[in-house]
Design an enzyme around this catalytic site. Structure first.
Site, PDB file in Angstrom:
ATOM      1  N   HIS A 105      44.749  50.644  -7.968  1.00  0.00           N
ATOM      2  CA  HIS A 105      45.033  51.990  -8.045  1.00  0.00           C
ATOM      3  C   HIS A 105      46.934  51.924  -7.995  1.00  0.00           C
ATOM      4  O   HIS A 105      47.432  52.604  -8.761  1.00  0.00           O
ATOM      5  CB  HIS A 105      44.626  52.808  -6.795  1.00  0.00           C
ATOM      6  CG  HIS A 105      45.214  54.025  -6.957  1.00  0.00           C
ATOM      7  ND1 HIS A 105      44.675  55.237  -7.679  1.00  0.00           N
ATOM      8  CD2 HIS A 105      46.340  54.751  -6.200  1.00  0.00           C
ATOM      9  CE1 HIS A 105      45.322  56.141  -7.326  1.00  0.00           C
ATOM     10  NE2 HIS A 105      46.577  55.847  -6.502  1.00  0.00           N
ATOM     11  N   GLU A 106      47.259  51.247  -7.283  1.00  0.00           N
ATOM     12  CA  GLU A 106      48.742  51.122  -6.871  1.00  0.00           C
ATOM     13  C   GLU A 106      49.468  50.488  -8.303  1.00  0.00           C
ATOM     14  O   GLU A 106      50.540  50.880  -8.750  1.00  0.00           O
ATOM     15  CB  GLU A 106      49.331  50.429  -5.681  1.00  0.00           C
ATOM     16  CG  GLU A 106      48.710  50.991  -4.324  1.00  0.00           C
ATOM     17  CD  GLU A 106      49.132  52.433  -4.284  1.00  0.00           C
ATOM     18  OE1 GLU A 106      50.156  52.916  -4.822  1.00  0.00           O
ATOM     19  OE2 GLU A 106      48.267  53.343  -3.847  1.00  0.00           O
ATOM     20  N   HIS A 109      50.111  52.998 -10.938  1.00  0.00           N
ATOM     21  CA  HIS A 109      51.319  53.712 -10.691  1.00  0.00           C
ATOM     22  C   HIS A 109      52.424  52.970 -11.420  1.00  0.00           C
ATOM     23  O   HIS A 109      53.477  53.612 -11.924  1.00  0.00           O
ATOM     24  CB  HIS A 109      51.651  54.119  -9.289  1.00  0.00           C
ATOM     25  CG  HIS A 109      50.810  54.892  -8.622  1.00  0.00           C
ATOM     26  ND1 HIS A 109      50.605  56.432  -9.210  1.00  0.00           N
ATOM     27  CD2 HIS A 109      50.118  55.030  -7.490  1.00  0.00           C
ATOM     28  CE1 HIS A 109      49.928  57.145  -8.385  1.00  0.00           C
ATOM     29  NE2 HIS A 109      49.525  56.256  -7.518  1.00  0.00           N
ATOM     30  N   HIS A 113      54.814  54.199 -14.678  1.00  0.00           N
ATOM     31  CA  HIS A 113      56.256  53.974 -14.546  1.00  0.00           C
ATOM     32  C   HIS A 113      56.920  53.432 -15.752  1.00  0.00           C
ATOM     33  O   HIS A 113      57.679  53.674 -16.234  1.00  0.00           O
ATOM     34  CB  HIS A 113      56.915  53.456 -13.166  1.00  0.00           C
ATOM     35  CG  HIS A 113      58.450  53.448 -13.096  1.00  0.00           C
ATOM     36  ND1 HIS A 113      58.948  52.212 -12.462  1.00  0.00           N
ATOM     37  CD2 HIS A 113      59.165  54.167 -13.387  1.00  0.00           C
ATOM     38  CE1 HIS A 113      60.116  52.473 -12.626  1.00  0.00           C
ATOM     39  NE2 HIS A 113      60.329  53.734 -12.891  1.00  0.00           N
TER      40      HIS A 113
END
Length: 231
Positions: A105-106, A109, A113
């Site tokens: 999940h991280e 991100h 970005h």
């Protein structure tokens, strides 16, 4: 506050905020329960959370994104300012389904970005104002009651930034989870581990929904209280 039987009852709080807080508490209990449950189940990948993250980052051309361990429980996050992905103690070095899911999940991100995903950019730009609004809204409301209504308008405007931040967070987090599942399905997680991984990610998403409802409830409470004063 409204008079009721000689007592003053915060009816807007009971109507708008309390139900959302109850939902938020339930969502937090659920994510903790699911995370703890699947922290005890091996992902059978042989990869720790940090290794899962590194694998996903590298195959998406994000070799320059560093991975660090951060203290705490479920404190995992991606910092776009420093391009660092930080994984908590229970994720970084563990090979569980929970660790694999959170790490993926991280990385979602980080991929957002790198691609300039607009909701993420918008959320990052709103964040400083939202932080001020969350801390200072009741100061301005109090000043509005004691001095000028101008302060009330400023307080409401600041808290609108808090609500907007929470609303924009929803597509950011849902999209990161969707990206995580796509990465896990692409040769990382065994087929029978995908369903529990999705369950962990879904539980986490509920906490963001609850936080958004709490913020909206607080805004409705503020509007009700301040409108009553004006009347």
């Amino acid at each position: 506050m409204y008079p009721y039987g000689g007592l003053y009852v915060d009816i807007p709080y009971l109507l708008y905020v309390l139900p959302a807080l109850i939902l938020a508490s339930w969502a937090q209990i659920k994510i903790n329960s699911d995370f703890n449950k699947y922290s005890r189940v091996s992902s059978e990948t042989g990869l720790s959370g940090a290794e899962v993250a590194r694998t996903i980052l590298d195959r998406n051309g994000l070799n320059d994104v560093r991975i660090e361990k951060v203290s705490g429980n479920l404190t995992d996050h991606y910092d776009p300012r420093t391009r660092v992905l930080r994984l908590s103690n229970g994720v970084y070095g563990y090979t569980s389904i929970a660790a694999m899911s959170v790490a993926a999940h991280e990385t979602g991100h980080a991929i957002q970005h790198s691609e300039g995903y607009f909701p993420l950019i918008l959320r990052n730009n709103i964040a400083p104002i939202a932080n001020i609004g969350a801390r200072m809204v009741w100061v301005f409301i109090l000043l509005g009651f004691l001095a000028s209504e101008v302060f009330i308008e400023v307080g409401i405007a600041l808290f609108l930034a808090v609500v907007l931040f929470q609303v924009v967070t929803l597509p950011v987090e849902f999209n990161a989870s969707r990206r995580a599942m796509l990465q896990l399905e692409n040769g990382i997680a065994p087929q029978d581990k995908l369903k529990p991984a999705k369950k962990v990610l879904t539980s986490a998403a509920l906490t963001y929904v609850a936080s958004t409802l709490v913020a909206i409830g607080q805004l409705l409470r503020i509007l009700t209280m301040t409108n009553r004063r004006r009347d």
